[in-house]
Design a protein around this motif. Structure first.
Motif, PDB file in Angstrom:
ATOM      1  N   THR A 190       0.816  -1.219   0.000  1.00 19.92           N
ATOM      2  CA  THR A 190       0.000   0.000   0.000  1.00 19.92           C
ATOM      3  C   THR A 190       0.846   1.263   0.000  1.00 19.92           C
ATOM      4  N   ASP A 191       2.005   1.224   0.617  1.00 23.52           N
ATOM      5  CA  ASP A 191       2.899   2.373   0.671  1.00 23.52           C
ATOM      6  C   ASP A 191       3.732   2.417  -0.610  1.00 23.52           C
ATOM      7  N   SER A 192       3.730   3.560  -1.282  1.00 20.74           N
ATOM      8  CA  SER A 192       4.468   3.684  -2.543  1.00 20.74           C
ATOM      9  C   SER A 192       5.974   3.528  -2.347  1.00 20.74           C
ATOM     10  N   ASP A 193       6.471   3.736  -1.136  1.00 20.08           N
ATOM     11  CA  ASP A 193       7.904   3.546  -0.886  1.00 20.08           C
ATOM     12  C   ASP A 193       8.316   2.081  -0.997  1.00 20.08           C
ATOM     13  N   HIS A 194       7.356   1.172  -0.886  1.00 27.35           N
ATOM     14  CA  HIS A 194       7.649  -0.256  -0.964  1.00 27.35           C
ATOM     15  C   HIS A 194       7.278  -0.852  -2.316  1.00 27.35           C
ATOM     16  N   TYR A 195       6.850  -0.020  -3.241  1.00 20.89           N
ATOM     17  CA  TYR A 195       6.410  -0.525  -4.539  1.00 20.89           C
ATOM     18  C   TYR A 195       7.539  -1.244  -5.254  1.00 20.89           C
ATOM     19  N   THR A 196       7.165  -2.321  -5.951  1.00 21.58           N
ATOM     20  CA  THR A 196       8.093  -2.964  -6.877  1.00 21.58           C
ATOM     21  C   THR A 196       8.020  -2.248  -8.224  1.00 21.58           C
ATOM     22  N   LEU A 197       8.875  -2.655  -9.149  1.00 20.55           N
ATOM     23  CA  LEU A 197       8.976  -1.946 -10.423  1.00 20.55           C
ATOM     24  C   LEU A 197       7.675  -2.023 -11.219  1.00 20.55           C
ATOM     25  N   GLN A 198       7.019  -3.174 -11.206  1.00 25.76           N
ATOM     26  CA  GLN A 198       5.787  -3.315 -11.975  1.00 25.76           C
ATOM     27  C   GLN A 198       4.691  -2.399 -11.440  1.00 25.76           C
ATOM     28  N   LEU A 199       4.601  -2.255 -10.133  1.00 23.03           N
ATOM     29  CA  LEU A 199       3.627  -1.314  -9.565  1.00 23.03           C
ATOM     30  C   LEU A 199       4.020   0.121  -9.886  1.00 23.03           C
ATOM     31  N   GLY A 200       5.325   0.387  -9.903  1.00 21.60           N
ATOM     32  CA  GLY A 200       5.772   1.725 -10.268  1.00 21.60           C
ATOM     33  C   GLY A 200       5.417   2.068 -11.700  1.00 21.60           C
ATOM     34  N   LEU A 201       5.550   1.087 -12.584  1.00 20.47           N
ATOM     35  CA  LEU A 201       5.184   1.332 -13.979  1.00 20.47           C
ATOM     36  C   LEU A 201       3.692   1.604 -14.125  1.00 20.47           C
ATOM     37  N   LYS A 202       2.884   1.061 -13.230  1.00 14.40           N
ATOM     38  CA  LYS A 202       1.440   1.308 -13.279  1.00 14.40           C
ATOM     39  C   LYS A 202       1.129   2.787 -13.074  1.00 14.40           C
ATOM     40  N   THR A 203       1.944   3.426 -12.249  1.00 20.79           N
ATOM     41  CA  THR A 203       1.729   4.848 -11.985  1.00 20.79           C
ATOM     42  C   THR A 203       2.369   5.736 -13.041  1.00 20.79           C
ATOM     43  N   LEU A 204       3.117   5.134 -13.960  1.00 18.63           N
ATOM     44  CA  LEU A 204       3.842   5.934 -14.949  1.00 18.63           C
ATOM     45  C   LEU A 204       2.892   6.667 -15.888  1.00 18.63           C
ATOM     46  N   ALA A 205       1.780   6.022 -16.245  1.00 19.75           N
ATOM     47  CA  ALA A 205       0.833   6.680 -17.156  1.00 19.75           C
ATOM     48  C   ALA A 205       0.246   7.939 -16.539  1.00 19.75           C
ATOM     49  N   GLY A 206       0.101   7.962 -15.219  1.00 18.38           N
ATOM     50  CA  GLY A 206      -0.440   9.147 -14.564  1.00 18.38           C
ATOM     51  C   GLY A 206       0.627  10.103 -14.074  1.00 18.38           C
ATOM     52  N   ALA A 207       1.893   9.786 -14.370  1.00 14.05           N
ATOM     53  CA  ALA A 207       2.961  10.670 -13.899  1.00 14.05           C
ATOM     54  C   ALA A 207       3.054  11.943 -14.719  1.00 14.05           C
ATOM     55  N   THR A 208       2.499  11.924 -15.925  1.00  8.12           N
ATOM     56  CA  THR A 208       2.510  13.115 -16.765  1.00  8.12           C
ATOM     57  C   THR A 208       1.080  13.501 -17.107  1.00  8.12           C
ATOM     58  N   THR A 209       0.905  14.701 -17.536  1.00  8.19           N
ATOM     59  CA  THR A 209      -0.438  15.186 -17.859  1.00  8.19           C
ATOM     60  C   THR A 209      -0.960  14.539 -19.131  1.00  8.19           C
ATOM     61  N   VAL A 210      -0.070  14.086 -19.998  1.00 11.69           N
ATOM     62  CA  VAL A 210      -0.455  13.451 -21.251  1.00 11.69           C
ATOM     63  C   VAL A 210      -0.017  11.992 -21.214  1.00 11.69           C
ATOM     64  N   ASN A 211      -0.905  11.108 -21.617  1.00 10.41           N
ATOM     65  CA  ASN A 211      -0.598   9.685 -21.654  1.00 10.41           C
ATOM     66  C   ASN A 211       0.313   9.416 -22.854  1.00 10.41           C
ATOM     67  N   ASP A 212       1.610   9.509 -22.635  1.00  8.52           N
ATOM     68  CA  ASP A 212       2.595   9.406 -23.706  1.00  8.52           C
ATOM     69  C   ASP A 212       2.992   7.948 -23.884  1.00  8.52           C
ATOM     70  N   GLN A 213       2.672   7.375 -25.037  1.00  9.04           N
ATOM     71  CA  GLN A 213       3.014   5.977 -25.292  1.00  9.04           C
ATOM     72  C   GLN A 213       4.513   5.766 -25.381  1.00  9.04           C
ATOM     73  N   ARG A 214       5.242   6.774 -25.800  1.00  2.00           N
ATOM     74  CA  ARG A 214       6.698   6.643 -25.880  1.00  2.00           C
ATOM     75  C   ARG A 214       7.288   6.474 -24.483  1.00  2.00           C
ATOM     76  N   LEU A 215       6.764   7.227 -23.531  1.00  3.14           N
ATOM     77  CA  LEU A 215       7.243   7.150 -22.152  1.00  3.14           C
ATOM     78  C   LEU A 215       6.911   5.798 -21.540  1.00  3.14           C
ATOM     79  N   ILE A 216       5.704   5.319 -21.778  1.00  7.36           N
ATOM     80  CA  ILE A 216       5.299   4.015 -21.252  1.00  7.36           C
ATOM     81  C   ILE A 216       6.138   2.905 -21.874  1.00  7.36           C
ATOM     82  N   ALA A 217       6.410   3.003 -23.176  1.00  5.78           N
ATOM     83  CA  ALA A 217       7.240   1.994 -23.845  1.00  5.78           C
ATOM     84  C   ALA A 217       8.664   2.006 -23.289  1.00  5.78           C
ATOM     85  N   ALA A 218       9.195   3.178 -23.007  1.00  7.63           N
ATOM     86  CA  ALA A 218      10.541   3.262 -22.424  1.00  7.63           C
ATOM     87  C   ALA A 218      10.570   2.632 -21.033  1.00  7.63           C
TER      88      ALA A 218
END
Length: 293
Positions: A234-262
């Motif tokens: 539940t705590d983001s400090d303990h997230y694994t990489l796959q959970l971190g990638l889940k938040t990547l789409a919301g890390a920017t204001t635009v859902n950038d497919q290039r960023l998600i692919a990287a």
């Protein structure tokens, strides 16, 4: 008369040989065509994902195959968008624990199941194989309740513990140990080696390929797991990489497919490197496991 018959039969043999060559060529072409199709199906998405990750910001993702303005800026943006190194570190902790526990317990369990002479061996083997019929989703809730009662929710130990040992890994080690000739073990017994010495000095050195298979599958299972960490952490400090990638789409204001692919390529790279480093032992272990089951 015999000369006429032999001369008349020669063209038919020649024709049959030509037909056989054509059939062989067609079979060979069919095999290569099948391999090419499988290669495209397996590697196509990965190649497309990589090409998407290096496309320039102004390029259309679906404009051609090769990027017109290749760049690695999106990988830098991935590291800046969320704590990548922290998530990678958390995942490595779980992966190292999984590799260590699986190699130790799978080796000992496989050795015990491969040795005759103790009652209940077949029953234990049958029960272990029967557990493979149950999908993870059917025991997911009970596993979570157990982890909660142990006070391991929102901990990396809670993420690792259900995968501490895999039945498939035990089966792989069992098959590898069964392939060891009986005469080798009898020679070790005559030399005065006890059970532990035979296990560590005779059986384990001959099962390096199987151990490599266990290491690779354990690492991939821990590195690529998403559903179980999603339930436990539940705590983001303990997230694994796959959970971190889940938040990547919301890390920017635009859902950038290039960023998600990287980000996806960043998660894929360690698995590729590990497999390339251990592939020789991996294929040897798969072959050893197929000798005797």
């Amino acid at each position: 008369m015999s000369t006429r018959i032999s001369l008349a039969a020669e063209p038919s043999r020649s024709a049959g040989g030509g037909g056989g060559r054509r059939r062989r060529l067609l079979c060979l072409a069919g095999r290569y065509a099948t391999l090419i199709v499988v290669l495209v199906v397996m590697l196509g998405p990965i190649v497309w994902q990589f090409l998407t990750s290096i496309r320039g910001r102004t390029e259309n993702v679906y404009d051609g195959v090769l990027p017109a303005q290749p760049t690695l800026d999106h990988y830098v943006r991935v590291a800046e968008s969320f704590p990548l190194l922290q998530y990678v570190g958390n995942t490595l902790v779980v992966a190292v624990l999984a590799i260590t526990s699986n190699t130790a317990f799978a080796a000992m369990g496989g050795y015990a199941l491969s040795r005759a002479g103790w009652k209940g061996r077949r029953t234990v083997f049958t029960v272990l194989v029967a557990t493979l019929m149950f999908p993870f989703e059917s025991v997911m809730i009970s596993m979570f309740l157990t982890i909660r009662d142990m006070g391991l929710v929102d901990t990396l130990v809670g993420v690792w513990l259900p995968g501490a040992v895999s039945v498939l890994n035990i089966m792989v080690m069992r098959a590898a140990f069964l392939a060891v000739p009986r005469e080798v073990e009898e020679a070790a017994v005559l030399d005065g080696a006890d059970e532990w010495a035979r296990f560590t000095r005779v059986f384990l050195p001959t099962a390096k390929g199987a151990l490599a298979v266990v290491c690779i599958t354990s690492f991939m299972g821990a590195w690529d797991d998403f559903l179980w960490p999603l339930l436990v952490l539940t705590d983001s400090d303990h997230y694994t990489l796959q959970l971190g990638l889940k938040t990547l789409a919301g890390a920017t204001t635009v859902n950038d497919q290039r960023l998600i692919a990287a980000g996806a390529m960043t998660a894929l790279l360690p698995m590729l490197l590990l497999f390339l480093a251990l592939q020789r032992f991996f294929f040897k272990g798969v072959g050893d496991g197929a000798v005797k089951t």
